[in-house]
Scaffold this active site. Structure first.
Site, PDB file in Angstrom:
ATOM      1  N   ARG A  39       0.860  -1.183   0.000  1.00  0.00           N
ATOM      2  CA  ARG A  39       0.000   0.000   0.000  1.00  0.00           C
ATOM      3  C   ARG A  39       0.897   1.233   0.000  1.00  0.00           C
ATOM      4  O   ARG A  39       1.463   1.598   1.039  1.00  0.00           O
ATOM      5  CB  ARG A  39      -0.885  -0.020   1.255  1.00  0.00           C
ATOM      6  CG  ARG A  39      -2.043   0.965   1.241  1.00  0.00           C
ATOM      7  CD  ARG A  39      -2.680   1.076   2.624  1.00  0.00           C
ATOM      8  NE  ARG A  39      -1.888   1.942   3.488  1.00  0.00           N
ATOM      9  CZ  ARG A  39      -1.859   1.875   4.815  1.00  0.00           C
ATOM     10  NH1 ARG A  39      -2.557   0.965   5.460  1.00  0.00           N
ATOM     11  NH2 ARG A  39      -1.118   2.709   5.521  1.00  0.00           N
TER      12      ARG A  39
ATOM     13  N   TYR B 211       2.963   5.494  11.942  1.00  0.00           N
ATOM     14  CA  TYR B 211       3.281   4.105  12.307  1.00  0.00           C
ATOM     15  C   TYR B 211       4.178   3.375  11.311  1.00  0.00           C
ATOM     16  O   TYR B 211       4.582   2.259  11.557  1.00  0.00           O
ATOM     17  CB  TYR B 211       1.982   3.315  12.497  1.00  0.00           C
ATOM     18  CG  TYR B 211       1.005   3.399  11.326  1.00  0.00           C
ATOM     19  CD1 TYR B 211       1.215   2.651  10.175  1.00  0.00           C
ATOM     20  CD2 TYR B 211      -0.107   4.238  11.372  1.00  0.00           C
ATOM     21  CE1 TYR B 211       0.338   2.734   9.108  1.00  0.00           C
ATOM     22  CE2 TYR B 211      -0.992   4.325  10.307  1.00  0.00           C
ATOM     23  CZ  TYR B 211      -0.764   3.566   9.173  1.00  0.00           C
ATOM     24  OH  TYR B 211      -1.624   3.650   8.109  1.00  0.00           O
TER      25      TYR B 211
ATOM     26  N   HIS C  40      -3.718   4.680   4.511  1.00  0.00           N
ATOM     27  CA  HIS C  40      -4.846   3.731   4.436  1.00  0.00           C
ATOM     28  C   HIS C  40      -6.024   4.370   3.706  1.00  0.00           C
ATOM     29  O   HIS C  40      -6.561   3.816   2.744  1.00  0.00           O
ATOM     30  CB  HIS C  40      -5.272   3.293   5.838  1.00  0.00           C
ATOM     31  CG  HIS C  40      -6.563   2.533   5.847  1.00  0.00           C
ATOM     32  ND1 HIS C  40      -6.691   1.296   5.257  1.00  0.00           N
ATOM     33  CD2 HIS C  40      -7.788   2.847   6.332  1.00  0.00           C
ATOM     34  CE1 HIS C  40      -7.950   0.886   5.397  1.00  0.00           C
ATOM     35  NE2 HIS C  40      -8.630   1.803   6.039  1.00  0.00           N
TER      36      HIS C  40
HETATM   37  C1  LIG Z   1     -15.506  -5.377  10.426  1.00  0.00           C
HETATM   38  C2  LIG Z   1     -14.660  -4.180  10.271  1.00  0.00           C
HETATM   39  N1  LIG Z   1     -13.796  -3.856  11.238  1.00  0.00           N
HETATM   40  C3  LIG Z   1     -13.031  -2.756  11.143  1.00  0.00           C
HETATM   41  C4  LIG Z   1     -13.113  -1.958  10.043  1.00  0.00           C
HETATM   42  C5  LIG Z   1     -12.263  -0.684   9.942  1.00  0.00           C
HETATM   43  N2  LIG Z   1     -11.258  -0.861   8.921  1.00  0.00           N
HETATM   44  C6  LIG Z   1     -11.451  -0.409   7.664  1.00  0.00           C
HETATM   45  S1  LIG Z   1     -10.208  -0.834   6.648  1.00  0.00           S
HETATM   46  C7  LIG Z   1      -9.375  -1.622   7.875  1.00  0.00           C
HETATM   47  C8  LIG Z   1      -8.073  -2.279   7.585  1.00  0.00           C
HETATM   48  C9  LIG Z   1      -8.168  -3.226   6.429  1.00  0.00           C
HETATM   49  O1  LIG Z   1      -6.926  -3.775   6.162  1.00  0.00           O
HETATM   50  P1  LIG Z   1      -6.730  -4.851   5.020  1.00  0.00           P
HETATM   51  O2  LIG Z   1      -7.753  -5.908   5.155  1.00  0.00           O
HETATM   52  O3  LIG Z   1      -5.322  -5.281   5.020  1.00  0.00           O
HETATM   53  O4  LIG Z   1      -7.086  -4.077   3.684  1.00  0.00           O
HETATM   54  P2  LIG Z   1      -6.373  -2.779   3.094  1.00  0.00           P
HETATM   55  O5  LIG Z   1      -7.152  -1.608   3.584  1.00  0.00           O
HETATM   56  O6  LIG Z   1      -4.979  -2.809   3.574  1.00  0.00           O
HETATM   57  O7  LIG Z   1      -6.469  -2.903   1.617  1.00  0.00           O
HETATM   58  C10 LIG Z   1     -10.062  -1.531   9.071  1.00  0.00           C
HETATM   59  C11 LIG Z   1      -9.610  -2.083  10.370  1.00  0.00           C
HETATM   60  C12 LIG Z   1     -14.032  -2.319   9.045  1.00  0.00           C
HETATM   61  N3  LIG Z   1     -14.199  -1.597   7.936  1.00  0.00           N
HETATM   62  N4  LIG Z   1     -14.777  -3.426   9.186  1.00  0.00           N
END
Ligand SMILES: Cc1ncc(C[n+]2csc(CCOP(=O)(O)OP(=O)(O)O)c2C)c(N)n1
Ligand SMILES: Cc1ncc(C[n+]2csc(CCOP(=O)(O)OP(=O)(O)O)c2C)c(N)n1
Ligand SMILES: [Mg+2]
Ligand SMILES: [Mg+2]
Lengths: 357, 326, 326, 357
Positions: free
Chosen positions: A257, A270, A261
């Site tokens: 990434r 971080y 985020h």
């Molecule tokens: C059930 C749930 N918990 C928490 C979140 C908040 N949240 C949004 S994106 C994210 C991180 C996602 O990381 P990853 O799965 O690695 O995908 P990336 O964003 O890195 O593509 C979090 C914790 C959410 N959207 N849904």
């Protein structure tokens, strides 16, 4: 001691970070420079769109936005390997896959601009909408695959989940169901090393994320997710297998990434700068461009002209988005049920009355 | 004494209890180095280390389930749901286990956990980041459901929640996380749970609310005062168990009640307040009870969300209807 | 026309719709060869095959999630939660997705699923097999929450639920699955949803209830009749969206209302009925509203459970209190 | 193609169904006939208890009861391998493990007799109660393990889940957490081939259930769950590893449910008689008895005497159970919160008043 079962996880890469071929068994699509150029152009379009969307957010014209910077190869490979009547279940940053499938950039902007109509895709009418609750889309895709199996349709469902999302219960449930029922379902883990601020190392003790598929008895593959050729090859293979009744597969696309985020995040809190810098060396556009340049299928002039064209198209889309009027206030009532229940009619009337004052 | 916001008060309370009680731990997604996506846990990882301020894998089932396990084994976990909309995968462990360990084992095992849930709309966030879903928990025996609405109540009630021997669902009205600052001493003084707070005395109408809507309700009371109407404002603060006596005393005085909340109306917690009035205050009421709430629809994405949330205008209008009625 | 029990009526309705509509499928744990642990799906696997009567892996998240996915892609899944206490892992997919697909996509995708939930206590079952947890869903926009209380209503309402273009949570009062038989024609005639059924006319007091408690409430009406008190009995049947008009009409006539339900009192759905009365029937009521409910505790294991459930005695006493009051 | 990771699942067995040793590396405990006899006696006691409990249910003196017939080796091995201050998180039929840990038979009966006091174990005060919602206990055990890690206690948490339960989200979440945090947590899957009426083949496409641990990066092992020696060896190994900070492990105990699922079930509806008959050939007591008989550590006379003793003890327990008075009605209020909230006091008074009438 006897051995009850044994497994291997393979790693697939065609292009190294410099764009040099590391294998000599190029699949057919990749032997056609025209196809590769088209895919490169889409990746490049996505990047132009993405930086414009971030800029819109910075200037207050868009809500929180999730950038796809660095994921272009993985996403475009997924979208381009699918048939149009397959079903795609995205998380929230797979614009590359969605553009290929016919979702309009203005729809992406509407969605992040706080307008539900962004999810009413003008592209594939049966694709799942963006899915905020992490990994739940995996089960929807498995459910779609189950529907295809019941109706005997030669269609495949594909979901994308992140490295973080691959920790979530729903991810396992979906692959388990696919394994138990031999469903035409491909689960792609786009491992970009971070889940907001949580590094992949804190998500799991597993050496690869691909191996999670072993738990479900699925075939698994780890792929260089920055290598369009490898990603597309893997997706073609997985989708073909699934379409022909051989069941589901887990593909881990290893990428990075390159952005925060979302625009609401500040990754400098971080994430070490050095890591990001190193990741830029492996980014997906550069290596495919280098390869195409070396093949003389692409040139700096092409590059410049295409960038300009992308800007032009994106501007049209942005304008269309900015000109979209807000929905009438009663829209909040009009899609809750197929028909508005009697019990809600008074509330709807109240809202309208308040609006008229 | 520092001037701090509601969210800073939460951080202060957690830091206070972690320093005082080694069994207190914080866990959730991004609560560590990142200090939480809202910064509620900012600085805790530095102070107490990554073992007591635990970045969990991205799975709410995990967070809830291990919090239950830890609590049953003598820890005091403060688990965070990153947003209201992500609390649903936790519901099974909260309802089937956290709320029941004491009764199931006749007191042998207990579950003193706190589940912190940033709550509610109005911050222009994406879908599932704006839910007022306190109703999920208010019918469940064994739980406390609380929601502070000011920096000092946030501090005192979070301390109380952490020290409570039973599980507490701690909703945090994120829209007012940084609404204003207040002097809050880090004196470790908990506020009582299970009681309502009367925020403003009045004699003509009782306005009952909780969470972020306290803001609009107080503003409505101001607006009513300008028209010579004296509104009493009650912050319910602990929804479950409910301190109905405080509400009843007020309604005995005013004879009128407007209940304000952000959640959808039908079977929102306002229904319970109104039901108690129908049972116990029938002869005190001079006008029908009014509810000013979110509609029985999903809160819209942010271009329309302010049309969904109860407004000062709607509260004032309802209060006036009660005055016109009786 | 056959004399059948409530559960047989459910089976008949499912078989009818599966024969009529190839997009209807049944899924859950043990619904196949075993015909369901209560035998609700008995015979369906033989008739329609294991692909349309699907034994899923043991994971409620899976059941709910794939039902959502299938429904969004044009199927009509009837998912079964084996018992009320196992519905919680389904809540996320039901609330975040089933209830929202239509609004999220502005009608592009919909989610016409039915979730069948054997519901309630009184069958001497183990823990988590006796929950009255309808409140989990009644505050959620986009859902229908229904509960039949007789064989014919079970048949007609399940047909309606399957045909409904939106998600329906279909609670089945398991205590009365086999309470009595009734003539029910397999004529494919659905009953309306979103309406209450007046089961007994009366003029002195309105008894409002749903589910298994309809039994005790009708018995209470009988007992009251013996004492010259005429009770009207309303089976709410569809809790959400609520048909308040029927309840209101009755209370206009009787001036008194007793609400009876099995779930814990606080924030049980009875609160919504009472709240509507406090809002709209203030001038019709001559006595305070009464609620006769489960207590705000967990339903005990079976040696004590009958002490928990509302009894005829408690209902009669409450009705008499309303008569004494006004 | 390069290999990113590879895995093997071993299968462990010492005693074949006839009680013949199939390996010659007997672990220390198994070289001591006295220890084996003690374990055999416990297994045998469990079986006597179990058949008595079923009989109580049939005569209306007990509610629904989940038999443990056929699982005795797996359960006793688990219980006996644990230290008393380790934490056990059972599902609902692990009486063998619990008796070893000090739970009284009368408590088992009280629980299935509809009395919460059955969960107030006189044995290990910190063990988790029976857990009806399938697989949720796995996360409680992982949470306990997390507490041990935080407090630096050399304790281990062990949970049991079924073949069906190993499909459930919570099972994966727990092993994932254990892998991510290197927790002292052992997850035992007691694979008895059926989850009520659903055969193991319908639960998953995985070849073994042990391999699910690969998804979490845990060590995994498949064991003959009817072989006390193999099961105990596996548990000793896993618990020692965990106690010494080497992290979690998944153990699949392959066994068979010789009974109905519970007394509320009728397995003849879905399960071929032949399969059950064949499973009786592999049952756990017979093979250990044969082995001990061959070792001359046990005799028919011992067997007879011990059976009589078991009957005697079980009768005492049954009587204690039958004599237990029902709890006072206000008990339903007295454990909901540490202190009864004001809001509930009126309801409690109502219940008492009703009771007095
Ligand atoms: C059930 C749930 N918990 C928490 C979140 C908040 N949240 C949004 S994106 C994210 C991180 C996602 O990381 P990853 O799965 O690695 O995908 P990336 O964003 O890195 O593509 C979090 C914790 C959410 N959207 N849904
Ligand atoms: C969450 C949940 N869903 C469903 C049930 C009902 N149920 C009780 S036992 C069981 C089957 C369990 O099978 P398995 O995990 O293989 O364990 P076994 O009973 O065979 O030992 C089911 C479906 C339950 N108790 N909990
Ligand atoms: Mg990621
Ligand atoms: Mg089993």
């Amino acid at each position: 001691m006897s051995i009850a079962a044994s497994f291997e996880i393979e790693y697939l890469q065609y292009l190294d970070p410099e764009g040099k071929l590391v294998r000599n068994d190029l699949p057919e699509f990749a032997r056609d420079p025209k196809q590769l150029v088209e895919l490169y152009k889409t990746m490049s379009f996505v990047r132009v769109f993405d930086s414009k969307a971030v800029a819109l957010q910075r200037t207050g014209k868009l809500g929180t936005y999730a950038s796809c910077l660095g994921h272009e190869a993985a996403h475009v490979a997924i979208g381009s390997a699918m048939h149009i009547d397959d079903v795609f279940a995205p998380m929230y940053r797979e614009y590359g896959a969605q553009f290929v499938r016919g979702v309009k950039p203005r729809e992406v902007l509407m969605y992040w601009g706080g307008d539900e109509r962004g999810n009413d895709f003008s592209g594939p009418a049966h694709d799942f909408p963006w899915c905020v609750p992490i990994a739940t889309q995996c089960l929807h895709a498995a459910g779609a695959a189950m529907a295809f199996k019941i109706r005997k349709e030669p269609r495949v469902a594909v979901s994308v989940v992140g490295d973080g999302g691959s920790s979530k219960a729903d991810f396992y449930s979906a692959i388990n169901m696919a394994g138990a029922q031999t469903l035409p379902y491909v689960s792609v883990i786009v491992n970009n090393q971070w889940a907001i601020s949580v590094p992949r190392s804190a998500q799991t003790g597993a050496k690869t994320l691909a191996q999670k598929g072993i738990a479900a008895g699925l075939e698994c593959l780890q792929v260089d997710g920055n290598d369009l050729i490898a990603m597309r090859t893997a997706m073609d293979y997985a989708i073909k297998r699934a379409r022909h009744g051989h069941g589901g597969m887990v593909i881990e696309a290893v990428t990075y990434r390159l952005s925060d985020h979302t625009t609401a995040d500040d990754a400098r809190r971080y994430r070490p700068d050095g890591e990001v810098k190193a990741a830029w060396e492996r980014e997906p556009l550069k290596r495919l461009r280098n390869y195409l340049l070396a093949q003389k299928a692409w040139s700096d002039k092409h590059e410049e002209a295409w960038k300009a064209e992308c800007e032009r198209i994106v501007d049209i889309e942005v304008n269309a988005y900015l000109e979209t009027k807000v929905q009438p206030v009663e829209a909040m009532f009009d899609f809750v049920y197929a028909e508005l229940p009697v019990d809600l009619q008074e509330q709807r009337a109240q809202v309208l009355a308040l609006e008229k004052r | 004494m520092a001037q701090i916001t509601l969210i800073e008060a939460l951080t202060m309370a957690m830091a206070h209890e972690m320093a005082r009680d080694p069994s207190v731990v914080v866990l959730g997604e991004d609560v560590g180095v990142n200090g939480g996506v809202f910064r509620a846990t900012a600085g805790l990882s530095e102070k107490f280390g990554p073992v007591r301020v635990l970045d969990t894998p991205l799975d709410e089932t995990t967070i809830a389930g291990i919090a239950v396990g830890m609590a049953a084994q003598g820890m005091k976990p403060i688990a965070e749901a990153q947003f209201d909309g992500f609390v649903y995968p936790m519901v099974d462990h909260i309802i089937c286990h956290a709320a029941r360990f004491r009764t199931r084992t006749r007191g042998r095992l207990t579950c003193p956990l706190v589940l912190r849930v940033p709550w509610g709309g109005g911050i222009r966030a994406p879908e599932h980041h704006s839910e007022a879903n306190e109703s999920i928990f208010t019918n469940v025996p064994g739980l406390r459901v609380v929601m502070p609405s000011s920096p000092s109540r946030a501090y005192g009630m979070l301390l109380a929640a952490i020290r409570d021997p039973d599980p507490v669902i701690f909703f945090e009205p994120k829209r007012i996380y940084r609404q204003y600052k207040e002097e809050v001493a880090d004196d470790g003084e908990a506020l009582p749970l299970d009681v309502c707070f009367v925020l403003r005395d009045g004699s003509d109408v009782t306005l009952v609310t909780w969470g972020a809507q306290v803001k609009e309700t107080l503003e409505a009371a101001d607006a009513l005062a300008k028209e010579g109407i004296s509104a009493e404002v009650i912050d319910v603060a602990t929804l479950k168990p409910l301190d109905f006596d405080t509400i009843h005393e007020s309604v005995k005085k005013t004879g009128r009640c407007v209940i304000v909340h952000e959640a959808p109306r039908t079977a929102g917690f306002g229904a319970e307040v109104a039901a108690r009035l129908a049972e116990h205050a029938m002869y005190d009421l001079v006008a029908p009870v009014e509810r000013v709430t979110g509609y029985d629809t999903h809160i819209p994405l942010f271009r329309l969300e302010m049309k969904y949330l109860p407004s000062v205008e709607r509260i004032v209008a309802a209060a006036k209807r009660t005055l016109a009625a009786g």
